[in-house]
Design an enzyme around this catalytic site. Structure first.
Site, PDB file in Angstrom:
ATOM      1  N   ASP A  13      94.334  77.122 -48.272  1.00 59.94           N
ATOM      2  CA  ASP A  13      95.201  78.207 -48.741  1.00 59.94           C
ATOM      3  C   ASP A  13      94.630  79.595 -48.452  1.00 59.94           C
ATOM      4  OD1 ASP A  13      96.878  76.239 -49.782  1.00 59.94           O
ATOM      5  OD2 ASP A  13      95.757  76.170 -51.655  1.00 59.94           O
ATOM      6  N   LYS A  16      96.382  80.678 -43.550  1.00 54.70           N
ATOM      7  CA  LYS A  16      96.492  80.225 -42.155  1.00 54.70           C
ATOM      8  C   LYS A  16      97.917  80.411 -41.639  1.00 54.70           C
ATOM      9  CE  LYS A  16      95.013  76.229 -43.599  1.00 54.70           C
ATOM     10  NZ  LYS A  16      94.596  76.542 -44.975  1.00 54.70           N
ATOM     11  N   GLY A  40     100.462  73.377 -47.268  1.00 51.28           N
ATOM     12  CA  GLY A  40     101.612  74.246 -47.501  1.00 51.28           C
ATOM     13  C   GLY A  40     101.267  75.586 -46.895  1.00 51.28           C
ATOM     14  N   HIS A  41     101.897  75.931 -45.796  1.00 52.28           N
ATOM     15  CA  HIS A  41     101.572  77.166 -45.088  1.00 52.28           C
ATOM     16  C   HIS A  41     102.716  78.159 -45.264  1.00 52.28           C
ATOM     17  CE1 HIS A  41      98.537  74.915 -42.285  1.00 52.28           C
ATOM     18  NE2 HIS A  41      98.274  74.809 -43.568  1.00 52.28           N
ATOM     19  N   GLN A 222      94.295  72.549 -44.414  1.00 49.59           N
ATOM     20  CA  GLN A 222      93.225  72.459 -45.414  1.00 49.59           C
ATOM     21  C   GLN A 222      92.128  73.482 -45.076  1.00 49.59           C
ATOM     22  OE1 GLN A 222      94.505  69.113 -44.125  1.00 49.59           O
ATOM     23  NE2 GLN A 222      95.944  69.709 -45.694  1.00 49.59           N
TER      24      GLN A 222
HETATM   25  P1  GDP Z   1      97.646  78.513 -46.029  1.00 56.06           P
HETATM   26  O1  GDP Z   1      97.780  77.149 -46.597  1.00 56.06           O
HETATM   27  O2  GDP Z   1      96.268  78.796 -45.548  1.00 56.06           O
HETATM   28  O3  GDP Z   1      98.686  78.825 -44.989  1.00 56.06           O
HETATM   29  O4  GDP Z   1      97.888  79.515 -47.249  1.00 56.06           O
HETATM   30  P2  GDP Z   1      99.057  79.426 -48.349  1.00 56.06           P
HETATM   31  O5  GDP Z   1     100.329  79.821 -47.718  1.00 56.06           O
HETATM   32  O6  GDP Z   1      99.022  78.133 -49.080  1.00 56.06           O
HETATM   33  O7  GDP Z   1      98.561  80.497 -49.393  1.00 56.06           O
HETATM   34  C1  GDP Z   1      98.337  81.814 -49.001  1.00 56.06           C
HETATM   35  C2  GDP Z   1      99.192  82.730 -49.872  1.00 56.06           C
HETATM   36  O8  GDP Z   1      98.753  84.057 -49.699  1.00 56.06           O
HETATM   37  C3  GDP Z   1     100.666  82.722 -49.494  1.00 56.06           C
HETATM   38  O9  GDP Z   1     101.420  82.923 -50.650  1.00 56.06           O
HETATM   39  C4  GDP Z   1     100.770  83.944 -48.563  1.00 56.06           C
HETATM   40  O10 GDP Z   1     102.074  84.503 -48.540  1.00 56.06           O
HETATM   41  C5  GDP Z   1      99.810  84.870 -49.206  1.00 56.06           C
HETATM   42  N1  GDP Z   1      99.120  85.846 -48.357  1.00 56.06           N
HETATM   43  C6  GDP Z   1      98.640  85.688 -47.093  1.00 56.06           C
HETATM   44  N2  GDP Z   1      97.965  86.799 -46.720  1.00 56.06           N
HETATM   45  C7  GDP Z   1      98.033  87.647 -47.753  1.00 56.06           C
HETATM   46  C8  GDP Z   1      97.508  88.958 -48.004  1.00 56.06           C
HETATM   47  O11 GDP Z   1      96.807  89.524 -47.194  1.00 56.06           O
HETATM   48  N3  GDP Z   1      97.780  89.519 -49.229  1.00 56.06           N
HETATM   49  C9  GDP Z   1      98.519  88.899 -50.175  1.00 56.06           C
HETATM   50  N4  GDP Z   1      98.737  89.526 -51.314  1.00 56.06           N
HETATM   51  N5  GDP Z   1      99.013  87.674 -49.978  1.00 56.06           N
HETATM   52  C10 GDP Z   1      98.760  87.047 -48.799  1.00 56.06           C
HETATM   53  P1  IMO Z   2      96.524  74.003 -46.831  1.00 55.95           P
HETATM   54  O1  IMO Z   2      96.711  73.565 -45.402  1.00 55.95           O
HETATM   55  C1  IMO Z   2      94.428  73.471 -50.619  1.00 55.95           C
HETATM   56  C2  IMO Z   2      93.180  69.385 -51.622  1.00 55.95           C
HETATM   57  C3  IMO Z   2      93.889  68.735 -52.806  1.00 55.95           C
HETATM   58  C4  IMO Z   2      92.774  67.850 -53.335  1.00 55.95           C
HETATM   59  C5  IMO Z   2      92.088  67.388 -52.052  1.00 55.95           C
HETATM   60  C6  IMO Z   2      92.520  65.997 -51.594  1.00 55.95           C
HETATM   61  O2  IMO Z   2      97.757  74.489 -47.462  1.00 55.95           O
HETATM   62  O3  IMO Z   2      95.369  74.927 -46.951  1.00 55.95           O
HETATM   63  P2  IMO Z   2      94.760  65.107 -50.461  1.00 55.95           P
HETATM   64  O4  IMO Z   2      96.165  65.093 -50.963  1.00 55.95           O
HETATM   65  O5  IMO Z   2      94.565  65.838 -49.188  1.00 55.95           O
HETATM   66  O6  IMO Z   2      94.148  63.735 -50.430  1.00 55.95           O
HETATM   67  O7  IMO Z   2      93.938  65.910 -51.604  1.00 55.95           O
HETATM   68  O8  IMO Z   2      92.412  68.330 -51.056  1.00 55.95           O
HETATM   69  N1  IMO Z   2      94.090  69.905 -50.563  1.00 55.95           N
HETATM   70  C7  IMO Z   2      94.346  71.205 -50.378  1.00 55.95           C
HETATM   71  N2  IMO Z   2      93.985  72.282 -51.093  1.00 55.95           N
HETATM   72  N3  IMO Z   2      95.180  73.613 -49.507  1.00 55.95           N
HETATM   73  C8  IMO Z   2      95.534  72.534 -48.774  1.00 55.95           C
HETATM   74  O9  IMO Z   2      96.182  72.633 -47.594  1.00 55.95           O
HETATM   75  C9  IMO Z   2      95.149  71.257 -49.218  1.00 55.95           C
HETATM   76  N4  IMO Z   2      95.363  70.003 -48.759  1.00 55.95           N
HETATM   77  C10 IMO Z   2      94.690  69.179 -49.580  1.00 55.95           C
HETATM   78  O10 IMO Z   2      94.297  69.708 -53.747  1.00 55.95           O
HETATM   79  O11 IMO Z   2      91.843  68.629 -54.050  1.00 55.95           O
HETATM   80 MG    MG Z   3      98.381  76.228 -48.394  1.00 56.68          MG
END
Ligand code: GDP
Ligand code: IMO
Ligand code: MG
Length: 423
Positions: A13, A16, A40-41, A222
């Site tokens: 998270d 990416k 979840g991206h 991840q």
């Molecule tokens: P990912 O899994 O690495 O793609 O990240 P996620 O989407 O799960 O979580 C990142 C969160 O941060 C999302 O809600 C994005 O919209 C948000 N985000 C990304 N870059 C920034 C930033 O620079 N500032 C803020 N406030 N939010 C950001």
């Molecule tokens: P993105 O791509 C954050 C974590 C789960 C759990 C562990 C194992 O959005 O960054 P799993 O279901 O993969 O067997 O769970 O890994 N986990 C993540 N945490 N971002 C993710 O993906 C994750 N994908 C798995 O919360 O701790």
């Molecule tokens: Mg994510």
């Protein structure tokens, strides 16, 4: 930049999705190479806000978007995602799916839940999406691959033998009712009918693009500290989330890899169980979670938040070999008067500057902090480094020093446009 791997540098998270969407404006090919719908991206751009679990985050711009064989694929989730993208008039014809990608089957999801429940207090906190069981079956050579959906007879025979074996475990070990081969067959044949024309051998296409110097992004899922080999095992995911996995999960030879971009958020977060030395259990941790809306994109669970962990960050940079890094969510720290950075751990009276392999040791590690003044200014409108207040610039520079790698992007908001290009 010809071939760039985009890698989560912490516990996932990191942002990416935002960075891949941004870089895909220039890239032609984007390949998602690992994980499944545990990812979840989030992408926010002129088309709206999207939470992508399987479709590469480059789908809004790149001409080829590929789900590589390193991904474990839940066809139902993918179909929902494609339907939603179509509703927003996004061209999904640019998608292809590796015929070697393993499928997540209903018994994987069931087993993920049963195994987590059986672990009780030592549960991993998985996303319960069947990820671990699907990768286990791949290693045990019990998997069913996307390509198997293209031949119904082959699919039925394979499914029947695997389900008979799975049912023995489901009924005898877990005392649960068995899965029905015919039901799964019917459902998955329908998925095959819908997805069949996207499924092909993608390796040649990716290799040809690399040979022709086409810009390629290899999108990780991840984070490095969730990697099953070098992460905080057993509180990890079951795939390879490192730069090495970019080649493994796309089929592209490592000789083509030009850049390895690490994505770090300006603090630390983690979902699920497992050690996190800089976790905050106080009002500051709570304020970060609320300001940043740190709730899982996939499961909605509150993310654990804490100070930037420089030890974990440097470790991650070394095991991946980052050529540059992107720092995201710097704006989240806008209102904090003082910032802390963990520069070492204390373990049994000794100072450590590298993440220990032993989870028991890591759980005992106490962070050693240095403090820096915050900037107490809204930075979301900053377009270049010079627009940032001096304290924010110093924070970024200090992180670059600790990570031991140059910064190439600083993200100051979730939108594509809220980004500072450093170089
Ligand atoms: P990912 O899994 O690495 O793609 O990240 P996620 O989407 O799960 O979580 C990142 C969160 O941060 C999302 O809600 C994005 O919209 C948000 N985000 C990304 N870059 C920034 C930033 O620079 N500032 C803020 N406030 N939010 C950001
Ligand atoms: P993105 O791509 C954050 C974590 C789960 C759990 C562990 C194992 O959005 O960054 P799993 O279901 O993969 O067997 O769970 O890994 N986990 C993540 N945490 N971002 C993710 O993906 C994750 N994908 C798995 O919360 O701790
Ligand atoms: Mg994510």
């Amino acid at each position: 930049m010809a071939v760039t791997a985009v890698i989560g540098a912490q516990w996932g998270d990191e942002g990416k999705g935002k960075i891949v969407d941004l870089l895909a404006e220039k890239a032609k090919v984007v390949v998602r190479f690992a994980g499944g719908d545990n990812a979840g991206h989030t992408v926010i751009n002129k088309y709206g806000k999207f939470a992508l679990h399987l479709v590469p985050s480059g789908i809004f711009s790149a001409s080829d978007c590929i789900i590589g064989h390193g991904v474990v694929l839940n066809p139902e989730i993918l179909i929902h995602e494609l339907d939603n993208l179509e509703k927003h008039h996004i061209d999904i014809s640019r998608l292809s799916i590796s015929d070697r990608a393993h499928l997540i089957m209903p018994y994987h999801i069931l087993m993920d839940g049963l195994e987590e429940d059986a672990r009780g207090g030592s549960a991993i906190g998985t996303t319960r999406r069947g990820i671990g069981p699907a990768y286990s079956d791949k290693a045990a050579r019990l998997g069913i691959r996307a390509g198997d959906l293209l031949d119904k007879k082959v699919f039925y025979d394979r499914l029947k033998s695997v389900v008979e074996y799975k049912n023995a475990i489901i009924t005898k070990v877990y005392n649960h009712k068995p899965c029905s081969v015919d039901e799964i067959y019917k459902t998955y044949c329908a998925y095959g009918d819908r997805l069949g024309h996207y499924i092909c051998d993608v390796t040649q296409k990716i290799e040809n693009a690399a040979l022709n110097d086409v810009e390629i992004l290899l999108e990780g899922a991840q984070g490095s500290l969730l990697d099953n080999d070098l992460g905080t095992y057993p509180y990890t995911t079951s795939s390879c989330s490192l730069a090495a996995g970019a080649c493994l999960g796309s089929g592209l030879s490592p000789k083509h890899l030009d850049n390895i971009l690490g994505i770090y958020k300006a603090y630390t977060s983690r979902v699920g169980a497992g050690p996190m030395p800089t976790e905050l259990h106080d009002a500051i941790g709570e304020s970060i979670r609320e300001k940043a809306h740190e709730y899982g994109t996939t499961t909605g669970r509150p993310r654990r938040c804490g100070w930037f962990d420089g030890v974990a960050a440097r470790y991650s940079s070394r095991i991946n070999g980052f050529t540059t890094f992107a720092l995201t969510r710097l704006d989240v720290l806008d209102e904090l008067k003082t910032l802390k950075i963990c520069t070492a751990y204390k373990l049994n009276g000794k100072t450590l500057d590298r993440l220990p392999a032993s989870i028991t040791d890591l759980m005992k590690c106490e962070p050693v902090y240095e403090e820096m003044p915050g900037w107490m200014t809204d930075i979301t409108k900053s377009k270049k480094l010079a627009d940032l207040p001096p304290a924010a610039r110093r924070y970024v520079e200090r992180l670059a020093q600790i990570i031991d790698c140059p910064v190439s992007l600083v993200s100051v908001g979730p939108d594509r446009s809220e980004t500072i290009f450093v170089k």
